[in-house]
Scaffold this motif. Structure first.
Motif, PDB file in Angstrom:
ATOM      1  N   ALA A  87      12.354   3.599   7.580  1.00 56.70           N
ATOM      2  CA  ALA A  87      11.094   2.981   8.005  1.00 56.70           C
ATOM      3  C   ALA A  87      10.768   1.867   7.027  1.00 56.70           C
ATOM      4  O   ALA A  87      10.958   2.021   5.823  1.00 56.70           O
ATOM      5  CB  ALA A  87       9.984   4.026   7.974  1.00 56.70           C
ATOM      6  N   VAL A  88      10.299   0.753   7.551  1.00 51.59           N
ATOM      7  CA  VAL A  88       9.972  -0.386   6.672  1.00 51.59           C
ATOM      8  C   VAL A  88       8.694  -1.071   7.141  1.00 51.59           C
ATOM      9  O   VAL A  88       8.245  -0.892   8.276  1.00 51.59           O
ATOM     10  CB  VAL A  88      11.112  -1.445   6.664  1.00 51.59           C
ATOM     11  CG1 VAL A  88      12.382  -0.891   6.052  1.00 51.59           C
ATOM     12  CG2 VAL A  88      11.368  -1.983   8.078  1.00 51.59           C
ATOM     13  N   GLY A  89       8.154  -1.887   6.247  1.00 54.15           N
ATOM     14  CA  GLY A  89       7.087  -2.812   6.614  1.00 54.15           C
ATOM     15  C   GLY A  89       7.708  -4.189   6.799  1.00 54.15           C
ATOM     16  O   GLY A  89       8.659  -4.545   6.094  1.00 54.15           O
ATOM     17  N   THR A 162      10.879  -0.662  -2.783  1.00 52.20           N
ATOM     18  CA  THR A 162       9.779  -0.401  -3.721  1.00 52.20           C
ATOM     19  C   THR A 162       9.715   1.098  -4.041  1.00 52.20           C
ATOM     20  O   THR A 162      10.311   1.924  -3.360  1.00 52.20           O
ATOM     21  CB  THR A 162       8.436  -0.853  -3.141  1.00 52.20           C
ATOM     22  OG1 THR A 162       8.249  -0.230  -1.872  1.00 52.20           O
ATOM     23  CG2 THR A 162       8.386  -2.365  -2.986  1.00 52.20           C
ATOM     24  N   LEU A 167       1.727   2.430  -0.565  1.00 54.36           N
ATOM     25  CA  LEU A 167       2.102   1.132  -0.012  1.00 54.36           C
ATOM     26  C   LEU A 167       1.787   0.066  -1.077  1.00 54.36           C
ATOM     27  O   LEU A 167       1.155   0.343  -2.088  1.00 54.36           O
ATOM     28  CB  LEU A 167       1.342   0.877   1.289  1.00 54.36           C
ATOM     29  CG  LEU A 167       1.657   1.900   2.397  1.00 54.36           C
ATOM     30  CD1 LEU A 167       0.693   1.760   3.562  1.00 54.36           C
ATOM     31  CD2 LEU A 167       3.089   1.754   2.888  1.00 54.36           C
ATOM     32  N   GLU A 168       2.216  -1.160  -0.814  1.00 48.91           N
ATOM     33  CA  GLU A 168       2.125  -2.203  -1.820  1.00 48.91           C
ATOM     34  C   GLU A 168       0.776  -2.934  -1.750  1.00 48.91           C
ATOM     35  O   GLU A 168       0.087  -2.886  -0.746  1.00 48.91           O
ATOM     36  CB  GLU A 168       3.261  -3.237  -1.606  1.00 48.91           C
ATOM     37  CG  GLU A 168       4.650  -2.648  -1.696  1.00 48.91           C
ATOM     38  CD  GLU A 168       5.021  -1.751  -0.515  1.00 48.91           C
ATOM     39  OE1 GLU A 168       4.561  -2.029   0.604  1.00 48.91           O
ATOM     40  OE2 GLU A 168       5.755  -0.764  -0.721  1.00 48.91           O
ATOM     41  N   VAL A 184      10.092  -4.505   3.591  1.00 47.34           N
ATOM     42  CA  VAL A 184       9.845  -3.671   2.418  1.00 47.34           C
ATOM     43  C   VAL A 184       9.926  -2.204   2.824  1.00 47.34           C
ATOM     44  O   VAL A 184       9.380  -1.804   3.852  1.00 47.34           O
ATOM     45  CB  VAL A 184       8.488  -4.012   1.768  1.00 47.34           C
ATOM     46  CG1 VAL A 184       7.334  -3.935   2.765  1.00 47.34           C
ATOM     47  CG2 VAL A 184       8.189  -3.094   0.576  1.00 47.34           C
ATOM     48  N   GLY A 185      10.633  -1.428   2.019  1.00 46.39           N
ATOM     49  CA  GLY A 185      10.756   0.002   2.273  1.00 46.39           C
ATOM     50  C   GLY A 185      10.935   0.722   0.949  1.00 46.39           C
ATOM     51  O   GLY A 185      11.119   0.080  -0.093  1.00 46.39           O
ATOM     52  N   MET A 186      10.878   2.043   0.984  1.00 43.72           N
ATOM     53  CA  MET A 186      10.876   2.794  -0.276  1.00 43.72           C
ATOM     54  C   MET A 186      12.168   3.563  -0.545  1.00 43.72           C
ATOM     55  O   MET A 186      12.292   4.191  -1.593  1.00 43.72           O
ATOM     56  CB  MET A 186       9.707   3.796  -0.263  1.00 43.72           C
ATOM     57  CG  MET A 186       8.359   3.144  -0.057  1.00 43.72           C
ATOM     58  SD  MET A 186       7.077   4.384   0.172  1.00 43.72           S
ATOM     59  CE  MET A 186       5.702   3.347   0.697  1.00 43.72           C
ATOM     60  N   ALA A 209       7.554  -0.399  10.981  1.00 41.90           N
ATOM     61  CA  ALA A 209       6.438   0.454  11.385  1.00 41.90           C
ATOM     62  C   ALA A 209       5.111  -0.310  11.340  1.00 41.90           C
ATOM     63  O   ALA A 209       4.140   0.083  11.986  1.00 41.90           O
ATOM     64  CB  ALA A 209       6.369   1.660  10.459  1.00 41.90           C
ATOM     65  N   ALA A 212       3.680  -5.572   6.504  1.00 44.37           N
ATOM     66  CA  ALA A 212       3.388  -5.233   5.104  1.00 44.37           C
ATOM     67  C   ALA A 212       2.031  -5.813   4.701  1.00 44.37           C
ATOM     68  O   ALA A 212       1.487  -6.693   5.393  1.00 44.37           O
ATOM     69  CB  ALA A 212       4.507  -5.783   4.223  1.00 44.37           C
TER      70      ALA A 212
HETATM   71  N1  HPA Z   1       5.828  -0.650   2.598  1.00 42.24           N
HETATM   72  C1  HPA Z   1       6.802   0.152   2.112  1.00 42.24           C
HETATM   73  N2  HPA Z   1       7.435   1.049   2.867  1.00 42.24           N
HETATM   74  C2  HPA Z   1       7.090   1.139   4.146  1.00 42.24           C
HETATM   75  C3  HPA Z   1       6.072   0.343   4.711  1.00 42.24           C
HETATM   76  C4  HPA Z   1       5.413  -0.605   3.897  1.00 42.24           C
HETATM   77  O1  HPA Z   1       4.510  -1.359   4.318  1.00 42.24           O
HETATM   78  N3  HPA Z   1       5.966   0.704   6.022  1.00 42.24           N
HETATM   79  C5  HPA Z   1       6.880   1.687   6.237  1.00 42.24           C
HETATM   80  N4  HPA Z   1       7.554   1.955   5.109  1.00 42.24           N
END
Ligand code: HPA
Length: 247
Positions: A87-89, A162, A167-168, A184-186, A209, A212
């Motif tokens: 999952a990422v932003g 990250t 979240l950032e 961006v993802g973790m 998802a 960011a």
């Molecule tokens: N930032 C980091 N990881 C994420 C994000 C985000 O906005 N959305 C989903 N995973």
């Protein structure tokens, strides 16, 4: 055992729909336990291994995932090809919610994670090439499979990893954008580099998802919205991987 493909599921993907004749493998490794049992089974006529990165009940936060144990466990079962679902932003304008991206670069902003198998005193130190962090042939297979399945994916983009679990800030994302990050993802790192150390093919299916921080219209990012968008994007994953496995 011969495994055609290993899949590491991220947030929203805790089992692999459609996997048949399954067996569970509770594996301890020299690095400790993996995130949970590896589930092997048949999918699209091929052998698949699935591991839920955060545990099947999502109890392991990104900075506490035992990435080394996860990769080691999959490797010890015979997997040599891994798709990480993350999952990422979205940072780039065309990477809004529900977009699926197959990134081609990484910048690692994480800290305090074990990033190498080479940290035992006296062991050989290896400086592996990581110019291209993802296996290009597997990236191409994913993109071709998505195309055949009629699912749009973005080819390429830089994944900024990250620390999480928060979240950032807007400033952090603005800096990442200046650095050249598109997503961006973790959890993308150190997973990718550990796979490379074990000489496994590795590519990432990044599911957007949310925009960011500071990249969308919302003043705040809602977790409910993140999971709703993720559920929609996640539903496409078995279709893409099914075509990939049949090709
Ligand atoms: N930032 C980091 N990881 C994420 C994000 C985000 O906005 N959305 C989903 N995973």
């Amino acid at each position: 055992m011969s495994i055609d493909l290993a899949v590491i599921g991220g947030s929203g993907l805790y089992n692999f729909p459609g996997l048949e004749n399954t067996s569970r493998h509770a594996l301890d490794t020299p690095y400790g336990p993996a995130s949970g049992d590896v589930v092997t089974g048949d999918f699209a006529g091929r052998k698949v291994a699935f591991l839920a990165r955060h545990g099947e009940s999502h109890t392991i936060p990104p900075h506490r995932v035992n990435y080394r144990a996860n990769l080691w466990a999959l490797h010890s079962l015979g997997a040599r090809k891994v798709v990480g679902v993350n999952a990422v932003g979205g940072i780039r304008g065309d990477m809004g919610p529900r977009v699926i991206v197959v990134p081609d670069q990484v910048i690692d902003y994480t800290h305090g994670r074990y990033t190498s198998f080479c940290d035992v005193e006296g062991a050989e130190v290896r400086h592996i090439d990581f110019s291209e962090p993802y296996t290009e042939s597997l990236r191409r297979e994913l993109i071709a499979a998505a195309g055949k399945a009629g699912i749009a994916v973005v080819d390429g983009g830089c994944y900024g990893a990250t620390q999480g679990p928060r979240l950032e800030t807007r400033a952090e994302i603005a800096r990442m954008k200046r650095d050249g990050c598109d997503l961006v993802g973790m959890t993308g790192m150190p997973e990718a580099v550990l796979a490379r150390e074990l000489e496994m093919d590795y590519a990432c299916l990044a599911l957007v998802a949310n925009f960011a921080a500071g990249c969308g219209d919302e003043a705040e990012i809602s977790i409910e919205e993140i999971f709703a968008h993720l559920a929609a994007a996640t539903a496409e994953v078995p279709r893409i991987l099914g075509v990939l496995l049949k090709s």
